[in-house]
Scaffold this motif. Structure first.
Motif, PDB file in Angstrom:
ATOM      1  N   THR A 131       0.923  -1.442   0.090  1.00 35.74           N
ATOM      2  CA  THR A 131      -0.026   0.124   0.006  1.00 35.74           C
ATOM      3  C   THR A 131       0.935   1.298  -0.119  1.00 35.74           C
ATOM      4  OG1 THR A 131      -1.785  -0.972   1.318  1.00 35.74           O
ATOM      5  CG2 THR A 131      -1.882   1.133   1.167  1.00 35.74           C
ATOM      6  N   SER A 132       2.027   1.252   0.913  1.00 39.38           N
ATOM      7  CA  SER A 132       2.945   2.418   0.983  1.00 39.38           C
ATOM      8  C   SER A 132       3.447   2.595  -0.354  1.00 39.38           C
ATOM      9  CB  SER A 132       3.763   2.188   2.003  1.00 39.38           C
ATOM     10  OG  SER A 132       3.181   2.102   3.365  1.00 39.38           O
ATOM     11  N   CYS A 133       3.805   1.794  -1.150  1.00 38.88           N
ATOM     12  CA  CYS A 133       4.689   1.839  -2.527  1.00 38.88           C
ATOM     13  C   CYS A 133       3.735   2.498  -3.370  1.00 38.88           C
ATOM     14  CB  CYS A 133       5.106   0.380  -2.917  1.00 38.88           C
ATOM     15  SG  CYS A 133       6.639  -0.066  -2.185  1.00 38.88           S
ATOM     16  N   LEU A 134       2.190   1.911  -3.472  1.00 39.31           N
ATOM     17  CA  LEU A 134       1.270   2.405  -4.111  1.00 39.31           C
ATOM     18  C   LEU A 134       0.900   3.837  -4.102  1.00 39.31           C
ATOM     19  CD1 LEU A 134      -1.003  -0.428  -4.537  1.00 39.31           C
ATOM     20  CD2 LEU A 134       0.324  -0.075  -6.519  1.00 39.31           C
ATOM     21  N   GLU A 135       0.912   4.324  -2.826  1.00 38.99           N
ATOM     22  CA  GLU A 135       0.408   5.693  -2.496  1.00 38.99           C
ATOM     23  C   GLU A 135       1.728   6.632  -2.946  1.00 38.99           C
ATOM     24  OE1 GLU A 135      -2.216   6.787  -1.318  1.00 38.99           O
ATOM     25  OE2 GLU A 135      -3.363   4.913  -1.106  1.00 38.99           O
ATOM     26  N   LYS A 136       2.651   5.939  -2.496  1.00 38.65           N
ATOM     27  CA  LYS A 136       3.936   6.931  -2.684  1.00 38.65           C
ATOM     28  C   LYS A 136       4.137   7.335  -4.318  1.00 38.65           C
ATOM     29  CE  LYS A 136       6.832   8.552  -0.317  1.00 38.65           C
ATOM     30  NZ  LYS A 136       6.768   9.700   0.264  1.00 38.65           N
ATOM     31  N   ALA A 137       3.956   6.219  -5.030  1.00 40.60           N
ATOM     32  CA  ALA A 137       3.900   6.292  -6.842  1.00 40.60           C
ATOM     33  C   ALA A 137       2.960   6.900  -7.053  1.00 40.60           C
ATOM     34  CB  ALA A 137       3.925   4.854  -7.398  1.00 40.60           C
ATOM     35  N   SER A 138       1.752   7.081  -6.244  1.00 38.69           N
ATOM     36  CA  SER A 138       0.548   7.873  -6.916  1.00 38.69           C
ATOM     37  C   SER A 138       1.058   9.419  -6.672  1.00 38.69           C
ATOM     38  CB  SER A 138      -0.671   7.431  -5.846  1.00 38.69           C
ATOM     39  OG  SER A 138      -1.005   6.345  -6.379  1.00 38.69           O
ATOM     40  N   GLU A 139       1.708   9.778  -5.952  1.00 45.98           N
ATOM     41  CA  GLU A 139       2.275  11.181  -5.818  1.00 45.98           C
ATOM     42  C   GLU A 139       2.734  11.867  -7.218  1.00 45.98           C
ATOM     43  OE1 GLU A 139       4.552  11.598  -2.306  1.00 45.98           O
ATOM     44  OE2 GLU A 139       3.147  10.401  -0.916  1.00 45.98           O
TER      45      GLU A 139
END
Length: 273
Positions: A198-206
């Motif tokens: 989840t953290s990777c997806l959220e960070k990439a979404s930035e």
């Protein structure tokens, strides 16, 4: 400049700057020279480097990258095409691919890091952290060091950071620290592994430019997370995130290195509904 000439210049520099590793004779064989360069890169502490040498270093690694069979993520079959007869729309964004993550030209690859976030210092270690840092080059460790010095404490498990990818075919690297399994697997271990995805997806979404992401098998190697449970957590977490954010990414790739891992993911995708 020929690759071996570049290699010789790099070796001379890195040997000279290293006060602990005494090398009496330079190897004559190219493969052994290349192994020695990787060793010196692996053990090198994050410190300034001569700009001229840095350019030679980048020229050398970029030439190696060009020689690899670079993979276009949009040319890979999706999970819907290969495994799921129902052709669930969500699965048209997912890919299962067995190969070397340092050869795929996605916008961001995921690195299974340790809490120091500086890459693996063990010479020629077979972990993905070592492979990614070795192919990206020493600038990756320098950027990670800058991030961690500003942070002032070790990276918590389940969180993610992002850096440039330097000499890799990808644009960015997402670094996440998975849980280490010492004894019995706990619910907290499972929660933390899900948090990595989840953290990777959220960070990439930035980052609007990131449309494709390739995940490695987080925590299943040196960190000893059971592969069958880890794959289930990975698939469920990514799919649940995509259900909430259906338009965010074009491709999310589950990159596996072994046939055992491939079979675990394939079984999950065949059963997905």
């Amino acid at each position: 400049m020929k690759k071996e000439t570049l290699l010789n210049k790099l070796l001379s520099y890195f040997i000279a700057e290293n006060n602990e590793m005494k090398i009496m004779d330079m190897p004559s064989d190219y493969i052994e020279k290349r192994r020695l360069l990787r060793v010196l890169m692996n053990i090198r502490i994050p410190q300034p480097i001569d700009s001229n040498i840095l350019k030679l270093h980048d020229d050398f690694l970029l030439e190696e990258t060009k020689e690899k069979n670079i993979v276009n993520p949009y040319e890979l079959h999706t999970v819907a095409e290969d495994f799921n007869e129902t052709k669930t729309p969500l699965l048209t964004k997912l890919v299962l691919w067995q190969g070397d993550i340092t050869t795929i030209a996605v916008d961001a690859i995921v690195n299974a890091a340790n809490s120091k976030m500086l890459g693996c210092f063990v010479p020629l270690h077979r972990c993905i952290d070592n492979a990614i840092h070795s192919a990206a080059g020493i600038e990756l460790r320098l950027e990670c060091n800058e991030i961690m010095e500003k942070q002032g404490f070790d990276e918590p498990t389940g969180h993610a950071k992002i850096t440039k990818a330097y000499n890799l075919p990808s644009k960015y690297v997402l670094h996440t620290v998975g849980p280490i399994i010492y004894d019995n697997l706990s619910e907290e271990d499972c929660r933390l592994l899900a948090s990595c995805y989840t953290s990777c997806l959220e960070k990439a979404s930035e980052y609007d430019v990131i449309k494709t992401v390739a995940f490695c098998c987080i925590s299943t190697g040196e960190f000893r997370f059971p592969k069958n449970i880890a794959s289930k957590i990975a698939v469920e977490t990514v799919c649940n995130w995509l259900k909430v954010n259906p338009n965010r990414f074009d491709r999310i790739i589950f990159n596996v290195f072994t046939r055992e891992d491939y079979n675990e993911y394939a079984r999950l995708f065949r059963e997905y509904n």
